[in-house]
Structure formats: structure tokens, C-alpha cells
Design a protein around this motif. Sequence first.
Motif, mmCIF file in Angstrom:
data_model
loop_
_atom_site.group_PDB
_atom_site.id
_atom_site.type_symbol
_atom_site.label_atom_id
_atom_site.label_comp_id
_atom_site.label_asym_id
_atom_site.label_seq_id
_atom_site.Cartn_x
_atom_site.Cartn_y
_atom_site.Cartn_z
ATOM 1 N N SER A 1 0.875 -1.171 0.000
ATOM 2 C CA SER A 1 0.000 0.000 0.000
ATOM 3 C C SER A 1 0.911 1.218 0.000
ATOM 4 O O SER A 1 2.046 1.158 0.479
ATOM 5 C CB SER A 1 -0.928 0.006 1.213
ATOM 6 N N TYR A 2 0.458 2.287 -0.592
ATOM 7 C CA TYR A 2 1.212 3.536 -0.494
ATOM 8 C C TYR A 2 0.294 4.742 -0.541
ATOM 9 O O TYR A 2 -0.795 4.699 -1.105
ATOM 10 C CB TYR A 2 2.325 3.649 -1.552
ATOM 11 N N ASP A 3 0.767 5.782 0.119
ATOM 12 C CA ASP A 3 0.105 7.081 0.131
ATOM 13 C C ASP A 3 0.792 7.886 -0.968
ATOM 14 O O ASP A 3 1.963 8.262 -0.834
ATOM 15 C CB ASP A 3 0.325 7.712 1.514
ATOM 16 N N LYS B 1 9.148 -9.229 4.167
ATOM 17 C CA LYS B 1 8.238 -8.140 4.554
ATOM 18 C C LYS B 1 8.915 -7.210 5.552
ATOM 19 O O LYS B 1 8.945 -5.992 5.370
ATOM 20 C CB LYS B 1 6.953 -8.735 5.153
ATOM 21 N N ASP C 1 7.885 5.905 5.446
ATOM 22 C CA ASP C 1 6.673 5.550 6.187
ATOM 23 C C ASP C 1 5.368 5.723 5.410
ATOM 24 O O ASP C 1 4.299 5.483 5.962
ATOM 25 C CB ASP C 1 6.635 6.252 7.551
ATOM 26 N N ASP C 2 5.470 6.095 4.131
ATOM 27 C CA ASP C 2 4.242 6.155 3.330
ATOM 28 C C ASP C 2 4.172 5.049 2.273
ATOM 29 O O ASP C 2 3.328 5.086 1.380
ATOM 30 C CB ASP C 2 4.030 7.552 2.720
ATOM 31 N N ILE C 3 5.060 4.065 2.403
ATOM 32 C CA ILE C 3 4.992 2.856 1.567
ATOM 33 C C ILE C 3 5.083 1.673 2.523
ATOM 34 O O ILE C 3 5.933 1.670 3.412
ATOM 35 C CB ILE C 3 6.162 2.772 0.558
ATOM 36 N N TYR C 4 4.211 0.703 2.341
ATOM 37 C CA TYR C 4 4.172 -0.413 3.289
ATOM 38 C C TYR C 4 3.960 -1.736 2.562
ATOM 39 O O TYR C 4 3.031 -1.874 1.770
ATOM 40 C CB TYR C 4 3.038 -0.183 4.293
ATOM 41 N N PHE D 1 -8.664 16.862 7.076
ATOM 42 C CA PHE D 1 -7.895 15.638 7.303
ATOM 43 C C PHE D 1 -8.019 14.652 6.136
ATOM 44 O O PHE D 1 -7.263 13.697 6.052
ATOM 45 C CB PHE D 1 -8.331 14.962 8.607
ATOM 46 N N TYR E 1 -6.965 12.605 0.465
ATOM 47 C CA TYR E 1 -7.452 11.224 0.355
ATOM 48 C C TYR E 1 -8.842 11.096 -0.243
ATOM 49 O O TYR E 1 -9.344 9.984 -0.410
ATOM 50 C CB TYR E 1 -7.392 10.557 1.739
ATOM 51 N N GLU F 1 -1.527 -4.646 12.108
ATOM 52 C CA GLU F 1 -0.962 -4.079 10.887
ATOM 53 C C GLU F 1 -0.961 -2.560 10.920
ATOM 54 O O GLU F 1 -1.920 -1.941 11.344
ATOM 55 C CB GLU F 1 -1.790 -4.523 9.664
ATOM 56 N N LYS F 2 0.117 -1.973 10.431
ATOM 57 C CA LYS F 2 0.201 -0.522 10.268
ATOM 58 C C LYS F 2 -0.793 -0.040 9.224
ATOM 59 O O LYS F 2 -1.180 -0.798 8.342
ATOM 60 C CB LYS F 2 1.596 -0.159 9.735
ATOM 61 N N ILE G 1 -0.591 3.074 6.726
ATOM 62 C CA ILE G 1 0.206 4.252 6.347
ATOM 63 C C ILE G 1 -0.645 5.505 6.178
ATOM 64 O O ILE G 1 -0.148 6.607 6.351
ATOM 65 C CB ILE G 1 1.002 4.007 5.055
ATOM 66 N N PHE G 2 -1.925 5.328 5.864
ATOM 67 C CA PHE G 2 -2.785 6.495 5.658
ATOM 68 C C PHE G 2 -3.129 7.192 6.979
ATOM 69 O O PHE G 2 -3.621 8.300 7.002
ATOM 70 C CB PHE G 2 -4.068 6.094 4.924
ATOM 71 N N ARG H 1 -0.714 7.323 9.491
ATOM 72 C CA ARG H 1 0.572 7.488 10.188
ATOM 73 C C ARG H 1 0.713 8.852 10.866
ATOM 74 O O ARG H 1 1.367 8.962 11.903
ATOM 75 C CB ARG H 1 1.748 7.242 9.241
ATOM 76 N N TYR I 1 -1.936 10.605 11.921
ATOM 77 C CA TYR I 1 -3.196 10.900 12.601
ATOM 78 C C TYR I 1 -3.517 9.979 13.771
ATOM 79 O O TYR I 1 -4.536 10.167 14.444
ATOM 80 C CB TYR I 1 -4.339 10.898 11.575
#
Lengths: 248, 248
Positions: free
Chosen positions: A9-11, A77, A86-89, A124, A128, B120-121, B123-124, B126, B128
Motif C-alpha cells: 500500500s502507499y500514500d 516483509k 513511512d508512506d509505503i508499506y 484531514f 485522500y 498491521e500498520k 500508512i494512511f 501514520r 493521525y
Amino acid sequence: MTRIKCKISYDGTNYAGYQIQPNGRTIQEEIESALKKIHKGDEVRITASGRTDAGVHAIGQVFHFDTPLAIPEQNWKRALNALLPDDIYVKEASVAGNDFHARFDVQEKEYRYFVLNSSEKDIFRRNYTYYYPREIDINAVLEACKQLEGEHDFSSFCAAKTGVKGEKVRTIFHASCFKEGDNLVFVFRGSGFLYNMVRILVGTLIEIGTGMRKPDDIKKIIEAMDRGKAGKTAPSQGLYLWNVVYNK
Amino acid sequence: MTRIKCKISYDGTNYAGYQIQPNGRTIQEEIESALKKIHKGDEVRITASGRTDAGVHAIGQVFHFDTPLAIPEQNWKRALNALLPDDIYVKEASVAGNDFHARFDVQEKEYRYFVLNSSEKDIFRRNYTYYYPREIDINAVLEACKQLEGEHDFSSFCAAKTGVKGEKVRTIFHASCFKEGDNLVFVFRGSGFLYNMVRILVGTLIEIGTGMRKPDDIKKIIEAMDRGKAGKTAPSQGLYLWNVVYNK
């Protein structure tokens, strides 16, 4: 060589998109840079199910790569997440057969598009969702969605111009829309999607939902094979590559 | 001069906190800069209910300012939002009596703290929530919360050192915790809060929820009047100034 398949997942907010390019950070670059560290400086190229544009997010993007390292499956993993920003997981990493291909073997892709349909902004969710305050008639949207399903030439819903006839034929297995709190969520599942296709579909469906167009217009827009006939391209930040399904 | 009262939300992620300071962007600075534009270059000072730290968010921060302009009440919200960056939003703006004071007239403040308590983390979230994967026993937390309620000297839950006796007496009207999806939400309502108090409370309550401490320890920690006896300071990104209640 072992082929590793990863689900991530990524933001997309702070990226110039998935694919490496000369200007701007990209998702691919960050992942390849993490893999290079794991491989003691050797370059490792990854292959994803497809690109995503600047600002577009992913909940279930998939890529593969080949490695000479004998790292146990369950450690990939953690190793990758320790090195990624921290915006890619990495959600899952597993050994795949050497004939698995993250792009060629795609059977179905699902995209979702989130519209914040409320009288008040929500700061917020600014990166998104697409904030759209006007009322949207969900029944009109659903009626239009039905006409999108099936195999069609989606030239009218594609930003890029190419001349090869039939090249823009795709199959939409499922198109729908539902309310979730003050979000309106659009869901599209298909064999594949053209450049900007989901965002143009959403832009057009919103115009139908607000009465600027009729649900039946979808048919005419498809038949026209002319990008000029469809609606606006909805902005990138509402779009998520939600899931990728493989046939093996 | 007319006194205007505003209720705002902000995403604290990209700010060095609420209050103007030499280094880093602040919420106050952005709002005063917007007001300066509206006042044709004249400086306008705002007074908020209190500060928030770097990375801390607000859902219902309140401030006031005085203006010589005869702008209709209902236009202030739009005028300010048109000039503010997209991570600060004016939810309400209204004319207040000239004796209204956003700081001195506070009757109750509510803070909420969001912990993402999941294996599980996400990222969206992170920026907030505070991601904490270990299991938290909500009943132990609730038992500890009861002991926090009431008037106490909260020196043990305050980062700043000052010597004046009784200066750190505050009243917590309500302390609790509930689950919302995979979030654990802590709620504190009180007459006022000391520097870092909510974050130290949450850090301590998490230690109770994971069994590192017992619910009854709260009493001893309060009595000690020693910051060293309480738990860790939970990180800023989970904290929200949720609401401010006035007595007029």
C-alpha cells in the motif's frame, strides 16, 4: 534466482507517481533503493501490475522481483518495511513461481474512488478524497454504471491519443457506487484500465449524478470514441488502486 | 471594534505548533497572515483557547480577534477560508461580545487521543494516530481513568518544571476510552491541561493497558508529584484538541 511477489500500500500524496522518472520521487525508486541496500549495492528491478499517477494511492498494488539471496520468505516483509519510507508499506511478501508476472498475469484490477460529498470540507481527508459538496443522485449514477459494464472501446474515457483501432477495448466486470458515511465510493473492476480512465469515468458519473447529463448518455459517449464527449477528469487524490487479482 | 470568535480545525502535521515562534510555520502565523490581508496590511493579533504542540491536531480550537471592519458576520468564514492554507479550516465565525475572551473564559476543554491498536500498520493514518500493535486491556484502562477524574495536583503528568505549589492543580471532569474500529480513542475533559499532560496520561494508561503497571498505580503516581513516576509521553500525532466549552 527466486521470484518474490509483494503486495503493497502507499500514500501517493508526496510522490510523482509509481514509475521512475527524471523529476520527482517515485514509488518504484523508493522500493528499488530499499532492495539495492538489501542486495549490498546490486541493482534490483521491480515489475508492478501497472503504474499509478502522481497523487494516486494504492491499497493493494502488486510487484515482483528476482533475487539471488536466500532470505526466508517470511523475512522479506520486515526487511523491506525497515528500509522503506513511512508512506509505503509491504503488506505481504511471498515466493512466487518463476513464471509469475505481476503485469502480464493480471486477471482483474479493482480501483476505488472516494468523493467526500458533504456540505463541509474535512481538511484531514484533503489528500485522500475529492471534496465535492453538491448533491449527487446515487440512483442516476448506478443506472449509468450498468451501461459501463461489459466489453467496450473506451477511447472516450482515455486521456492518451493513439491511432491503433481496437487498442482501447477493455472489459469492465463491475461498476458501482455506494455511500459510506459522508463518502461516496465508486468501485470499478475490470480487465484493465486506460490512462486516466477511472478518473474520467468518475468525472462523467458525477456530472450524471448532479443532473448535468443523463444516465443514458454513457452509451452515446462510448459510441463517440471521442475524449471530448466525456466529463472532466476527477482529481488524483480520490483514486486508489484497490486490488489486483491473478489467474494463478 | 467588533470581536469575532472563530472555531477552527487544523492538521498539525506540517506545523511547528500553534504559537508563533522564530523557527517553523505555525497555525497562529498563518491565520494572522490571512487576517492581515483582509485588513489591507494592518496587523491583527489573535488569541486562542491555548497552544497546541508540533504535530498536534485540532477539531475544535477557538480563537478571537478584534476588527474595525464592517464585514457581515456570515462572510468571515468564507473570507478566511479563501486565504488560509488547505490544512487549516474555519468551521464557524461569529460576532462575540467584547467581553468574550477565548482563553480566560474557557470552562472545559476536551482532548482526544487516537491509538491505532492493530497488528498491521496503516500508512494512511501514520500522521493521525499513534500506532501501537500490542494488545491493550480496555477494562484496566477504564479502571485507571476513574482514578484520574476529580481535582488533583497533576505535577507527575507535566513535562515543565515550575516551583509554585498548587500551580498544577487541575480538575478532570471525565476520562475514558472506547474502541472505534481498530482505533482506541482516549477522551479527556477538564478545566485545563498542563504541558504534555494528555500525552503523558495516554502513555501511562497504555502501560496500564498492557499490564506493565496496575490501574491502582494512578493514585500513587498522582501522590508522588514527580514526572519520573508516570509513563512515557505518547507521540504528538495521535492528539486532537477536540472541543472547547465556554461559560457564556
